[in-house]
Motif scaffolding. Sequence first.
Motif, PDB file in Angstrom:
ATOM      1  N   ASN A 164      -6.330   0.148  -1.598  1.00 19.90           N
ATOM      2  CA  ASN A 164      -5.829   1.164  -2.532  1.00 19.90           C
ATOM      3  C   ASN A 164      -4.437   1.572  -2.080  1.00 19.90           C
ATOM      4  O   ASN A 164      -4.096   1.417  -0.906  1.00 19.90           O
ATOM      5  N   SER A 183      -8.337  -0.254   3.505  1.00 15.88           N
ATOM      6  CA  SER A 183      -8.967  -0.184   2.190  1.00 15.88           C
ATOM      7  C   SER A 183      -7.939  -0.600   1.133  1.00 15.88           C
ATOM      8  O   SER A 183      -6.742  -0.346   1.281  1.00 15.88           O
ATOM      9  N   GLU A 220     -16.194   4.226   3.748  1.00 17.19           N
ATOM     10  CA  GLU A 220     -15.625   3.427   4.820  1.00 17.19           C
ATOM     11  C   GLU A 220     -16.440   3.523   6.107  1.00 17.19           C
ATOM     12  O   GLU A 220     -17.150   4.503   6.341  1.00 17.19           O
ATOM     13  N   HIS A 226      -5.968  12.792   1.113  1.00 18.59           N
ATOM     14  CA  HIS A 226      -6.344  11.387   1.167  1.00 18.59           C
ATOM     15  C   HIS A 226      -7.343  11.205   0.040  1.00 18.59           C
ATOM     16  O   HIS A 226      -7.895  12.175  -0.446  1.00 18.59           O
ATOM     17  N   LYS A 246       0.816  -1.219   0.000  1.00 15.39           N
ATOM     18  CA  LYS A 246       0.000   0.000   0.000  1.00 15.39           C
ATOM     19  C   LYS A 246       0.847   1.267   0.000  1.00 15.39           C
ATOM     20  O   LYS A 246       0.352   2.346  -0.299  1.00 15.39           O
TER      21      LYS A 246
END
Length: 326
Positions: free
Chosen positions: A156, A154, A191, A242, A55
């Motif tokens: 990504n 998550s 989320e 973000h 990540k």
Amino acid sequence: MAHKTPTVPADREGVARALRVLENGGLVALPTETVYGLAARADDAEAVARLFSAKGRPSFNPLIVHVASLEQAAAFTDIERRVADWRSPHGEISLGEFATEAWGRSATLVVPLRLGAPVAREVTAGLDTIGLRLPNHPVARAVIAGAGPLAAPSANRSGFTSPTTADHVLATLDGRIDLVLDAGPTAAGVESTILKLRDDGRWAILRAGPAFNEAGAPQFLAPSAEKSRQTTIEAPGQLARHYSPGKPVRLNAHAREDGEYLIGFGAVTGDATLSATGDVVEAARNLYARLHEAARSDNPRIAVAPVPEQGVGIAINDRLRRAATP
Ligand code: TXA
Ligand code: MG
């Protein structure tokens, strides 16, 4: 386009393959009802280290541990502990009872970490608390039931737009992870709501999520009128920048300016819309897909119509503000 990481349907065979990968210390992207998560076994320090590296995630940012039952959760925190139940009509209840209700509404609970809990130190970033979540998705539940508790952020690259489809996962993680379990688009689209148990037994909101009503409080906590408005406290990973689609983002746009891909809402029609009828729940479900599409478009800039600060709109606006931070 050919991918390096295999994607398989989340059927029995796919789940069995995911279990083999996890057992061998690998990384699997899997669906939850909020977004796709990137999973490693929570007790496997090497797998967790690979996860942080895949990540590009800073090591100070802790991971949520996903469980499939209250019994599994009890290994990580004292589930019998009585908690003062902030804003709840139910009075004093145990953490386990509160958790069951909160998890049913896609919340993550940050609670004291039990000494000797079966979790790699890297997962909690050395903190004395742990984020616990029981996802409401049959595929996530099946994988956790087979593999044991899973650490899963998550799916990504750190800082980029979260995934609500298998394609979104591959957009930033192709070749960096071992398998994607595809169960189609996720239902909630943003989320989990993160609630932290404070020392005085009350709950603080660390991250807005699906379970929000007009007052900004989780709906299930039955807000009473005299309670003050909740101000958002930052989770370590809630960085100002973000969810970035990799292009400049302009918020509260009522019309398209030169070079912009306009994401509409309600009466503001654009190149695509979050919800033509102005429904915030539908908008949450569509949010990341629209941002991924805008990122793939030829337009150098993105604009987004205003979304009301109501219900899950609070979570949508939180994500959009961070996506727009240069
Ligand atoms: O819906 C979700 O929560 C998804 C799915 C996959 O479960 N997961 C997710 O994980 O959004 P991630 O890593 O992208 O965001 C988790 C957030 C981070 O901001 C992290 O700092 C915070 O939770 N967090 C985790 N453990 C914590 C702790 N012990 N104390 C405070 N914040 C914590
Ligand atoms: Mg994330």
